[in-house]
Scaffold this active site. Structure first.
Site, short mmCIF file in Angstrom:
data_model
loop_
_atom_site.label_atom_id
_atom_site.label_comp_id
_atom_site.label_asym_id
_atom_site.label_seq_id
_atom_site.Cartn_x
_atom_site.Cartn_y
_atom_site.Cartn_z
N CYS A 65 6.70 -47.90 -9.21
CA CYS A 65 6.83 -49.04 -10.11
C CYS A 65 5.70 -48.89 -11.13
O CYS A 65 5.39 -47.77 -11.52
CB CYS A 65 6.79 -50.36 -9.34
SG CYS A 65 5.42 -50.53 -8.17
N GLN A 66 5.06 -49.98 -11.53
CA GLN A 66 3.98 -49.85 -12.49
C GLN A 66 2.71 -49.31 -11.84
O GLN A 66 2.10 -48.34 -12.29
CB GLN A 66 3.68 -51.20 -13.15
CG GLN A 66 2.61 -51.17 -14.23
CD GLN A 66 3.03 -50.37 -15.45
OE1 GLN A 66 4.20 -50.37 -15.83
NE2 GLN A 66 2.10 -49.66 -16.06
#
Length: 364
Positions: free
Chosen positions: A117-118
């Site tokens: 994800c981030q």
């Protein structure tokens, strides 16, 4: 087998076998994940404006789940899809994948997947934990431990953890979208987005038949024998089946929720404390079709339900939530009052006078 089990990499963490976890940095930096770790599949749990072209150019098999790391997103709806994606990477070309039918616990993995994800701390972690529960039959705590022992900093947000707990209650293998706890969670999330409840009730598809054959068809004969019907105490119109009930667990007597505290007017001074009741005064329930005129027509934050047969008061609703006599808060609260209805086994022969409101409407 993919990667070097002894290697330490701050951007790409090997969790188990060919399952790798990380953030967006390896994607931005165009790291050769295939050459370094034999990774062939990438699960991106992030909202890309544009899917990075190099991922496609390098021939990775991609799955993008475009969600934010927030307190309202439904991640459960994706679990079956992402679990299948990871399965097909780690165990390609299998005839059967269902963990209810086959056991892959001792089966060697033949691929490698990178979930990111981030930051690699919440969203992607949630999907890896769900996969470990699904494929290896781990409890939520065991699956979280399996990830944390390799990457201690991971911390799925409260919303995602709540859904992982729901997934565990469903059995941890497949998502049951008809699960009452899941339906209650969906109602609660919709109220977070729209406290008035107007967006929720604008969807006519959310209203359920008072006697849903779809619910009954999913039950075994033993389960059907436990289903009860609720009818108006005054006119005997059938109002609901217990398959529409939303269960709630009464709080412990030691908890603050297990007590009703009365305070003096315009003051914090406590003038009385009473224990909650042992028996619940409400059947909390899913929205039913006979409730539709009240909920859609008036669009109030709270109100009362009248029996469709005789107009007697039988329940009420409050989109902000209400408290059962057992002390439990339920949000949103759609309920029938136990004092206004009778409850009988559905398969009982002792219901000769019951009126089925839906069939009565058709015959008129």
């Amino acid at each position: 087998m993919a990667g070097n089990a002894n290697s330490v990499d701050e951007e790409v963490t090997r969790i188990l076998g060919g399952i790798y976890l990380g953030g967006i940095r390896p994607i931005i930096d165009h790291r050769p994940l295939g050459a370094e770790f034999n990774i062939t599949h990438i699960l991106s749990v992030i909202k890309f404006q544009v899917i990075p072209e190099y991922l496609i150019r390098k021939g990775y098999t991609l799955k993008n789940i475009p969600i934010d790391d927030d307190d309202v997103t439904d991640v459960l709806q994706y679990f079956d899809e992402t679990n299948r994606f990871i399965d097909q990477c780690l165990f390609p070309n299998e005839v059967e994948y269902s963990p209810r039918l086959v056991d892959f616990k001792k089966k060697p993995q033949r691929g490698a997947v990178f979930a990111h994800c981030q930051a690699g701390l919440s969203r992607s972690v949630t999907f890896i934990v769900a996969y470990l529960m699904y494929r290896y039959g781990l409890s939520l705590s065991m699956a979280m431990h399996a990830v944390k022992r390799k990457k201690p900093s991971v911390e799925p947000n409260e919303n995602f953890m709540e859904q992982l707990h729901l997934f565990e209650k469903m059995g941890g293998d497949f998502v049951d979208f008809d699960n009452p706890a899941y339906k209650q969670w969906k109602l609660k999330q919709s109220i977070k987005l729209d406290p008035s409840g107007s967006e929720l009730v604008s969807n006519s598809g959310m209203f359920k038949d008072s006697e849903s054959s779809q619910d009954l068809d999913k039950l075994t004969e033993a389960e059907k024998s436990k289903v009860t019907a609720v009818r108006c105490k005054k006119c005997r119109t059938k109002l609901a089946l217990s398959t529409s009930f939303i269960a709630h667990d009464p709080p412990s007597k030691e908890s603050s929720e297990g007590h009703f505290i009365k305070r003096a007017a315009n003051s914090h001074r406590i003038i009385d404390i009473q224990e909650s009741q042992a028996n619940c005064s409400h059947f909390f329930i899913e929205p039913l079709k006979w409730m539709q005129p009240e909920l859609q027509g008036k669009q109030e934050l709270e109100g009362k339900f009248s029996c469709p047969g005789c107009s007697s008061k039988v329940g009420g609703y409050n989109w902000k939530g209400s408290r059962c006599s057992c002390g439990k808060w339920v949000i949103p609260a759609i309920h029938l009052q136990t004092s206004k209805v009778d409850q009988f086994p559905l398969q009982s022969t002792a219901l000769p006078n019951m009126v089925n409101f839906e069939s009565e409407k058709v015959n008129r």
